[in-house]
Design a protein around this motif. Sequence first.
Motif, mmCIF file in Angstrom:
data_model
loop_
_atom_site.group_PDB
_atom_site.id
_atom_site.type_symbol
_atom_site.label_atom_id
_atom_site.label_comp_id
_atom_site.label_asym_id
_atom_site.label_seq_id
_atom_site.Cartn_x
_atom_site.Cartn_y
_atom_site.Cartn_z
ATOM 1 N N ASP A 1 -21.358 -33.794 -36.920
ATOM 2 C CA ASP A 1 -19.958 -34.025 -37.319
ATOM 3 C C ASP A 1 -18.943 -33.524 -36.286
ATOM 4 O O ASP A 1 -17.734 -33.571 -36.505
ATOM 5 N N GLY A 2 -19.447 -33.019 -35.143
ATOM 6 C CA GLY A 2 -18.555 -32.612 -34.063
ATOM 7 C C GLY A 2 -18.075 -31.181 -34.119
ATOM 8 O O GLY A 2 -17.330 -30.741 -33.235
ATOM 9 N N THR A 3 -18.511 -30.426 -35.134
ATOM 10 C CA THR A 3 -18.047 -29.039 -35.269
ATOM 11 C C THR A 3 -18.489 -28.185 -34.084
ATOM 12 O O THR A 3 -17.699 -27.416 -33.526
ATOM 13 N N LEU A 4 -19.750 -28.297 -33.680
ATOM 14 C CA LEU A 4 -20.235 -27.493 -32.555
ATOM 15 C C LEU A 4 -19.462 -27.823 -31.281
ATOM 16 O O LEU A 4 -19.124 -26.927 -30.499
ATOM 17 N N ALA A 5 -19.182 -29.089 -31.068
ATOM 18 C CA ALA A 5 -18.427 -29.490 -29.872
ATOM 19 C C ALA A 5 -17.016 -28.903 -29.903
ATOM 20 O O ALA A 5 -16.494 -28.457 -28.870
ATOM 21 N N ARG A 6 -16.401 -28.891 -31.069
ATOM 22 C CA ARG A 6 -15.035 -28.335 -31.180
ATOM 23 C C ARG A 6 -15.044 -26.824 -30.924
ATOM 24 O O ARG A 6 -14.162 -26.294 -30.237
ATOM 25 N N ILE A 7 -16.042 -26.131 -31.461
ATOM 26 C CA ILE A 7 -16.139 -24.688 -31.244
ATOM 27 C C ILE A 7 -16.404 -24.396 -29.771
ATOM 28 O O ILE A 7 -15.821 -23.480 -29.189
ATOM 29 N N GLU A 8 -17.272 -25.195 -29.160
ATOM 30 C CA GLU A 8 -17.566 -25.008 -27.737
ATOM 31 C C GLU A 8 -16.313 -25.236 -26.894
ATOM 32 O O GLU A 8 -16.033 -24.472 -25.958
ATOM 33 N N LYS A 9 -15.549 -26.260 -27.217
ATOM 34 C CA LYS A 9 -14.326 -26.541 -26.460
ATOM 35 C C LYS A 9 -13.324 -25.400 -26.597
ATOM 36 O O LYS A 9 -12.642 -25.032 -25.628
ATOM 37 N N GLN A 10 -13.252 -24.807 -27.784
ATOM 38 C CA GLN A 10 -12.287 -23.725 -28.009
ATOM 39 C C GLN A 10 -12.664 -22.464 -27.248
ATOM 40 O O GLN A 10 -11.812 -21.821 -26.634
ATOM 41 N N TRP A 11 -13.951 -22.097 -27.252
ATOM 42 C CA TRP A 11 -14.349 -20.789 -26.734
ATOM 43 C C TRP A 11 -15.046 -20.820 -25.375
ATOM 44 O O TRP A 11 -15.091 -19.797 -24.681
ATOM 45 N N LEU A 12 -15.589 -21.974 -24.982
ATOM 46 C CA LEU A 12 -16.345 -22.033 -23.737
ATOM 47 C C LEU A 12 -15.823 -23.108 -22.789
ATOM 48 O O LEU A 12 -16.516 -23.518 -21.864
ATOM 49 N N SER A 13 -14.610 -23.545 -22.988
ATOM 50 C CA SER A 13 -14.091 -24.672 -22.214
ATOM 51 C C SER A 13 -14.014 -24.400 -20.720
ATOM 52 O O SER A 13 -14.084 -25.320 -19.904
#
Length: 297
Positions: free
Chosen positions: A276-288
């Motif tokens: 559902d894209g949650t992991l990608a959103r968290i990665e973008k926020q904290w590991l961008s």
Amino acid sequence: MHAVPGTPRALRRAAYAATVALLAAAVGCAPQPDTNASDKASESARETCAKGELNTETSGKLTIATDKPAYEPWFKDDDPASGEGFESAVAYAVAKQLGYDSADVVWQTVPFNKAFAPGEKTFDFDINQVSISDERKKAVDFSSGYYDVRQAVVALKHSKAAKATSIAGLKDVKLGAQVGTTSLAYINDVVRPRQDAAAFTKNDQAKSALKNGQVDAVVVDLPTAFYITAAEVTDARIVGQFENRGGTPEQFGLVLDKGSALTSCVTDAVDALREDGTLARIEKQWLSDAVGAPVLK
């Protein structure tokens, strides 16, 4: 899993044993109706993964473990319970997917190496940049991967190691990494330096050794490398990153007790968050920021 007599888990185990005994007796004295095995398996899975009703260490709570200190960018300000930092955010997202509110999450401190060592666990799952490997699977269960990671080399800007542009350029320098990590495995198996690698109990010790010139460079995962050079050892630089071995990405997974009844439930939760894209959103926020570094070949 760890449980003592009188806990909800122990009571459920006792009830289960009694039920098995009764069913065994019934089989001997009455014909059994035909059943659909796949339907029974599906029903069992639904019961096992019932939202907020998992057979956890403490009934109604979800016990999550990590090491201390909890490093950035994986956790913010050494506080796993804050929900800030990549792994803290992932942990709470998994908890929510399993049906547990933030208030139902209990954090526990477990040293990195102990998390995947053989033996019964006192947590429901551990999240601490633990790479999934066949060797570790002999002692523990893993969820599916929640982060694809590469290993990177960090060196002081004016050191010999900082000038390396290939793996061959690292063979004559002193390298270090945390013991028990894939970082150390990359040094020993990929670089194969002429000097034995320095193994440290904690990443903090590896960073101190780098600052003090005891090692020429350290190997850590790429996001940690970016954080080290940006905030902790500012006169260091990322020399480069390694390619994944065998074409298969290295992945961090949640660690569970060997044979845990929760493994499939936690894996389903991680898979749902990826889909559902949650992991990608968290990665973008904290590991961008941890996206680019030269590849060492």
